[in-house]
Design a protein around this motif. Structure first.
Motif, PDB file in Angstrom:
ATOM      1  N   HIS A   1      28.757 -38.161  37.550  1.00 26.21           N
ATOM      2  CA  HIS A   1      27.587 -38.036  36.673  1.00 26.21           C
ATOM      3  C   HIS A   1      26.588 -37.028  37.236  1.00 26.21           C
ATOM      4  O   HIS A   1      25.981 -36.260  36.481  1.00 26.21           O
ATOM      5  CB  HIS A   1      26.923 -39.397  36.497  1.00 26.21           C
ATOM      6  CG  HIS A   1      25.811 -39.395  35.505  1.00 26.21           C
ATOM      7  ND1 HIS A   1      25.988 -39.022  34.187  1.00 26.21           N
ATOM      8  CD2 HIS A   1      24.479 -39.697  35.627  1.00 26.21           C
ATOM      9  CE1 HIS A   1      24.831 -39.098  33.534  1.00 26.21           C
ATOM     10  NE2 HIS A   1      23.903 -39.505  34.394  1.00 26.21           N
TER      11      HIS A   1
ATOM     12  N   HIS B   1      25.918 -34.277  34.425  1.00 24.69           N
ATOM     13  CA  HIS B   1      24.646 -34.408  33.704  1.00 24.69           C
ATOM     14  C   HIS B   1      23.424 -34.457  34.611  1.00 24.69           C
ATOM     15  O   HIS B   1      22.466 -33.706  34.399  1.00 24.69           O
ATOM     16  CB  HIS B   1      24.660 -35.669  32.829  1.00 24.69           C
ATOM     17  CG  HIS B   1      25.356 -35.487  31.518  1.00 24.69           C
ATOM     18  ND1 HIS B   1      24.809 -34.758  30.477  1.00 24.69           N
ATOM     19  CD2 HIS B   1      26.564 -35.933  31.074  1.00 24.69           C
ATOM     20  CE1 HIS B   1      25.639 -34.759  29.450  1.00 24.69           C
ATOM     21  NE2 HIS B   1      26.709 -35.467  29.783  1.00 24.69           N
ATOM     22  N   CYS B   2      23.439 -35.335  35.604  1.00 30.09           N
ATOM     23  CA  CYS B   2      22.240 -35.554  36.405  1.00 30.09           C
ATOM     24  C   CYS B   2      22.200 -34.606  37.595  1.00 30.09           C
ATOM     25  O   CYS B   2      22.113 -35.015  38.757  1.00 30.09           O
ATOM     26  CB  CYS B   2      22.167 -37.009  36.862  1.00 30.09           C
ATOM     27  SG  CYS B   2      20.470 -37.590  37.085  1.00 30.09           S
TER      28      CYS B   2
ATOM     29  N   PRO C   1      18.565 -31.435  35.421  1.00 31.22           N
ATOM     30  CA  PRO C   1      19.422 -32.308  34.610  1.00 31.22           C
ATOM     31  C   PRO C   1      19.751 -31.754  33.233  1.00 31.22           C
ATOM     32  O   PRO C   1      18.979 -30.990  32.648  1.00 31.22           O
ATOM     33  CB  PRO C   1      18.593 -33.588  34.484  1.00 31.22           C
ATOM     34  CG  PRO C   1      17.181 -33.128  34.618  1.00 31.22           C
ATOM     35  CD  PRO C   1      17.223 -32.003  35.618  1.00 31.22           C
TER      36      PRO C   1
ATOM     37  N   CYS D   1      20.157 -33.478  29.981  1.00 32.11           N
ATOM     38  CA  CYS D   1      19.949 -34.793  29.373  1.00 32.11           C
ATOM     39  C   CYS D   1      20.661 -34.949  28.028  1.00 32.11           C
ATOM     40  O   CYS D   1      20.969 -36.075  27.622  1.00 32.11           O
ATOM     41  CB  CYS D   1      18.450 -35.062  29.204  1.00 32.11           C
ATOM     42  SG  CYS D   1      17.569 -35.204  30.794  1.00 32.11           S
TER      43      CYS D   1
ATOM     44  N   CYS E   1      23.792 -37.277  27.607  1.00 32.22           N
ATOM     45  CA  CYS E   1      23.902 -38.119  28.800  1.00 32.22           C
ATOM     46  C   CYS E   1      24.158 -39.572  28.397  1.00 32.22           C
ATOM     47  O   CYS E   1      23.449 -40.113  27.539  1.00 32.22           O
ATOM     48  CB  CYS E   1      22.625 -38.032  29.631  1.00 32.22           C
ATOM     49  SG  CYS E   1      22.574 -39.193  31.013  1.00 32.22           S
TER      50      CYS E   1
ATOM     51  N   PHE F   1      21.055 -41.844  28.658  1.00 29.78           N
ATOM     52  CA  PHE F   1      19.822 -41.356  28.052  1.00 29.78           C
ATOM     53  C   PHE F   1      18.997 -42.456  27.382  1.00 29.78           C
ATOM     54  O   PHE F   1      17.772 -42.456  27.454  1.00 29.78           O
ATOM     55  CB  PHE F   1      20.142 -40.263  27.023  1.00 29.78           C
ATOM     56  CG  PHE F   1      18.928 -39.577  26.460  1.00 29.78           C
ATOM     57  CD1 PHE F   1      18.335 -38.538  27.143  1.00 29.78           C
ATOM     58  CD2 PHE F   1      18.375 -39.986  25.254  1.00 29.78           C
ATOM     59  CE1 PHE F   1      17.212 -37.895  26.639  1.00 29.78           C
ATOM     60  CE2 PHE F   1      17.250 -39.366  24.739  1.00 29.78           C
ATOM     61  CZ  PHE F   1      16.669 -38.318  25.433  1.00 29.78           C
TER      62      PHE F   1
ATOM     63  N   ARG G   1      13.793 -40.952  32.830  1.00 28.20           N
ATOM     64  CA  ARG G   1      13.721 -39.492  33.021  1.00 28.20           C
ATOM     65  C   ARG G   1      12.573 -39.111  33.945  1.00 28.20           C
ATOM     66  O   ARG G   1      11.754 -38.249  33.634  1.00 28.20           O
ATOM     67  CB  ARG G   1      13.624 -38.782  31.654  1.00 28.20           C
ATOM     68  CG  ARG G   1      14.878 -38.993  30.813  1.00 28.20           C
ATOM     69  CD  ARG G   1      14.869 -38.199  29.544  1.00 28.20           C
ATOM     70  NE  ARG G   1      13.959 -38.716  28.539  1.00 28.20           N
ATOM     71  CZ  ARG G   1      14.159 -39.842  27.845  1.00 28.20           C
ATOM     72  NH1 ARG G   1      15.215 -40.566  28.060  1.00 28.20           N
ATOM     73  NH2 ARG G   1      13.286 -40.238  26.938  1.00 28.20           N
TER      74      ARG G   1
END
Length: 216
Positions: free
Chosen positions: A189, A193-194, A198, A200, A203, A206, A211
């Motif tokens: 991850h 995504h992260c 990032p 987002c 994700c 999310f 955040r």
């Protein structure tokens, strides 16, 4: 987050990415050497080091190899002189168990962790990675990716390594398979995504992520 948040995060990541089949190694010995090589570098650099190291990757060969020769073979992993000494220190410890992973697995987890931490150059994260993936003891690995993701999602975690680990282990069932998969999913991850910056959109976390990006 009315239900256990750590488990919800795990389930969402597993649904999104699927089983990861970690650690990426052909056998436990390769896994242990890889956990030292990956310190302060990327897995890509470790793979380059393994290309040169592979023909020699047997316990007795690495144990007998001069440290300067080993350092040259793992040069692409960075900090190669330091890592070569760490590998040799690890091999000295491993030799007490006749390089037999099954012997080590029979050692009680707390005692084994203390032994690993007594090896020069083996810190908490490396010790726990070995415990989890090579020696089959359930433990939550606290790496930079876990810290980043837990913070951004909104979990207020302890600053110290062991307090962070113990908090997760206190709320998540102590399953070897779960901890194995959880660590691998967090790594994936963080790569997809992260990231440091990032992504987002799309994700899987999310919908419940706070955040918090400013301090991650």
């Amino acid at each position: 987050m009315n239900r256990p948040g750590y488990l919800l995060m795990y389930e969402k990541l597993l649904d999104y990415y699927g089983p990861q089949g970690w650690w990426p190694a052909d056998n436990p010995f390769e896994m242990m050497i890889g956990s030292i090589l990956v310190q302060n570098t990327s897995w890509r650099n470790v793979e380059k080091a393994f290309q040169r190291l592979k023909p020699y990757l047997e316990e007795n060969v690495i144990y007998d190899m001069p440290v300067d020769e080993l350092a040259l073979l793992i040069r692409s992993s960075g900090f190669f002189n330091i890592k070569a000494k760490r590998i040799k220190s690890f091999m000295e410890w491993y030799s007490r168990y006749d390089f037999d992973v099954d012997q080590v697995r029979r050692v009680e987890g707390g005692r084994l962790r203390e032994e690993l931490l007594s090896i020069k150059g083996i810190g908490q994260e490396t010790a726990d990675v070995m415990l989890l993936y090579a020696f089959q003891h359930p433990v939550f690995v606290v790496d930079a990716y876990a810290r980043r993701i837990f913070y951004r999602v909104g979990f207020n975690m302890p600053k110290t390594y062991d307090a962070f680990r113990e908090k997760v282990e206190g709320e998540v069932p102590g399953s070897l398979a779960l901890y194995n998969e959880f660590h691998a999913l967090l790594v994936e991850h963080a790569k997809v995504h992260c990231k440091a910056k990032p992504i987002c959109e799309g994700c899987p976390l999310f919908t419940f992520c706070d955040r918090r990006l400013d301090e991650s």
